[in-house]
Design an enzyme around this catalytic site. Structure first.
Site, mmCIF file in Angstrom:
data_model
loop_
_atom_site.group_PDB
_atom_site.id
_atom_site.type_symbol
_atom_site.label_atom_id
_atom_site.label_comp_id
_atom_site.label_asym_id
_atom_site.label_seq_id
_atom_site.Cartn_x
_atom_site.Cartn_y
_atom_site.Cartn_z
ATOM 1 N N ASP A 174 -23.988 31.698 -19.958
ATOM 2 C CA ASP A 174 -24.624 31.701 -18.643
ATOM 3 C C ASP A 174 -23.572 32.123 -17.617
ATOM 4 O O ASP A 174 -22.638 31.378 -17.323
ATOM 5 C CB ASP A 174 -25.153 30.296 -18.331
ATOM 6 C CG ASP A 174 -25.917 30.236 -17.013
ATOM 7 O OD1 ASP A 174 -25.805 31.174 -16.201
ATOM 8 O OD2 ASP A 174 -26.616 29.228 -16.780
ATOM 9 N N HIS A 175 -23.749 33.320 -17.057
ATOM 10 C CA HIS A 175 -22.735 33.863 -16.147
ATOM 11 C C HIS A 175 -22.696 33.103 -14.821
ATOM 12 O O HIS A 175 -21.725 33.201 -14.067
ATOM 13 C CB HIS A 175 -23.006 35.353 -15.897
ATOM 14 C CG HIS A 175 -21.759 36.150 -15.669
ATOM 15 N ND1 HIS A 175 -20.606 35.631 -15.114
ATOM 16 C CD2 HIS A 175 -21.473 37.462 -15.933
ATOM 17 C CE1 HIS A 175 -19.683 36.551 -15.045
ATOM 18 N NE2 HIS A 175 -20.174 37.688 -15.536
ATOM 19 N N ARG A 176 -23.721 32.348 -14.507
ATOM 20 C CA ARG A 176 -23.706 31.529 -13.292
ATOM 21 C C ARG A 176 -22.688 30.398 -13.408
ATOM 22 O O ARG A 176 -22.169 29.913 -12.400
ATOM 23 C CB ARG A 176 -25.089 30.943 -13.025
ATOM 24 C CG ARG A 176 -26.189 31.968 -12.820
ATOM 25 C CD ARG A 176 -27.541 31.288 -12.755
ATOM 26 N NE ARG A 176 -27.825 30.504 -13.964
ATOM 27 C CZ ARG A 176 -28.895 29.744 -14.129
ATOM 28 N NH1 ARG A 176 -29.799 29.656 -13.152
ATOM 29 N NH2 ARG A 176 -29.094 29.068 -15.248
ATOM 30 N N PRO A 223 -29.062 34.902 -15.999
ATOM 31 C CA PRO A 223 -28.141 36.048 -16.130
ATOM 32 C C PRO A 223 -27.058 35.716 -17.148
ATOM 33 O O PRO A 223 -26.121 34.974 -16.861
ATOM 34 C CB PRO A 223 -27.560 36.200 -14.715
ATOM 35 C CG PRO A 223 -27.715 34.844 -14.094
ATOM 36 C CD PRO A 223 -28.949 34.234 -14.674
#
Length: 400
Positions: free
Chosen positions: A373-375, A201
């Site tokens: 990387d939104h994580r 994500p």
């Protein structure tokens, strides 16, 4: 007692290597840290240094494939006796490509000339192949997925590729027909990694920077040290490294269990090499001068294009820069390079009209797109990092 020279593990997942050639002969003096032999792995071919000083008493494996940890030579005092060692596990056989160490093997029953039928490979299953076979496949452009291995557990060995080479070459493709080009092992690896990255994500942020002062700095550096050939990519590497030190929350790797925050900025530079896309790493870029970065980058890119990258050249990156500006690309989105949390896509610098103090002026402008990387990183810290990169490019003295 003579010291054993063992095959080292040069990367995760490495279980065997191929001794390509020895840089010393039996009886030659050897210094600790001196290049001793060349070892080929799935990814790179590199010189391996001696871990002891003395005389090279015996070369047990002149060339061929051997497992990690196997003894291939002895270093000691001149005239010192060499102990007997048992043979390592078999990796491949035939044509002298792999030799067992030490004791001779008992006689075997003659083998049939025809290879045994192997179980068909299931879709998505990892291709088992020896390092030498992978190297030959890369050089000849052979798709390993199309080869049936005759080694242990269906492993593809060098002789399997020799049989493919012995087959008649296909005739020329008639005009107007579609030509099917098999995927090389390198292209399959790139496809697999990029597919994995596409499942992350991610989000993108974009800014444009006035490059007038940055271009002037690069031009001045070239005049001051013309032999170094400083480039905009070198300045970007320095700027990103400095920004990563100011924003350590972006200089991280996502593992699924934790975020690894790195103490140094190891900046990868995407390079279009003949065998495919590779990302050599400039380590500790925040501590290097612009000239030092340029020298390191030139050496890494040269090795990448010559197919001579070492394992340490491509491991340990914490951030990546992909620059397509030299192709006239104005802007693009780069795919993440996991487990890194961010990658910067850099477009061409071109003259664009911009408003300055109520007037329309023309400035050399470059667009950058950050994929994150939104994580691992949220929008606000990523935006702050990108703003710092823009500020340092427009005032490059802040990064030096």
């Amino acid at each position: 007692m003579a010291a054993e020279v063992k095959v080292p593990r040069l990367g995760q997942g490495m279980d065997a290597g191929t001794v390509v050639k020895w840089l010393k002969a039996e009886g030659d003096p050897v210094e600790k840290g001196e290049p001793l032999y060349e070892l080929d792995t799935d990814k790179v071919t590199q010189e391996v240094e001696a871990e002891a000083a003395g005389v090279l008493l015996k070369i047990a494996v002149p060339e061929g494939e051997v497992p990690v940890g196997a003894t291939i030579a002895f270093i000691g005092e001149e005239g010192e006796s060499v102990p007997e060692i048992s043979a390592p596990a078999e990796i491949s056989s035939g044509n002298g490509r792999a030799e067992v160490v030490g004791q001779s093997e008992p006689e075997r029953e003659p083998e049939s000339q025809a290879p045994e039928e192997a179980e068909p490979r299931r879709e998505g299953e990892r291709i088992k192949a020896s390092p030498l076979a992978r190297r030959i496949a890369r050089e000849r452009g052979i798709d390993l997925a199309s080869i049936t291995g005759t080694g242990p557990e269906g492993r593809i060995i060098a002789e399997d590729l020799d049989r493919v080479a012995a087959r008649p070459a296909p005739g020329p493709v008639p005009a107007g027909e579609v030509e099917s080009v098999p995927l090389t092992s390198v292209r399959r690896t790139i496809a697999r990694r990029l597919t994995e990255a596409w499942q992350v994500p991610a989000f993108q942020l974009q800014v444009s920077a006035d490059m007038e002062r940055a271009n002037a700095l690069v031009a001045g550096a070239r005049q001051l040290q013309p032999e170094v050939k400083v480039s905009v990519t070198d300045l970007l590497t320095k700027v990103c490294a400095s920004a990563l030190r100011r924003h350590p929350e972006v200089n991280v790797s996502f593992t699924g269990e934790a975020l690894l925050r790195h103490p140094s900025a190891n900046v990868g530079i995407a390079v279009a090499a003949p065998q495919g896309l590779v990302v050599p790493v400039v380590r500790g870029a925040e501590r290097l001068t612009l000239a030092e970065i340029a020298s390191a980058r030139a050496e890494l890119v040269g090795r990448a294009r010559d197919g001579k990258l070492r394992a340490e050249d491509i491991d340990g990156g914490t951030f990546t820069i992909s620059n397509l500006g030299m192709f006239g690309v104005e802007e693009f989105i780069a795919v993440l390079n996991p487990p890194q949390a961010a990658i910067l896509a850099v477009g061409a610098t071109e003259d664009r009209p911009v408003a300055r103090e109520g007037e329309l002026v023309v400035r050399p402008t470059m667009t950058m797109t950050l994929t994150v990387d939104h994580r691992a990183v949220d929008g606000a810290p990523a935006a702050e990092f990108l703003r710092t990169v823009k500020t340092m490019l427009e005032e490059p003295g802040l990064a030096l």
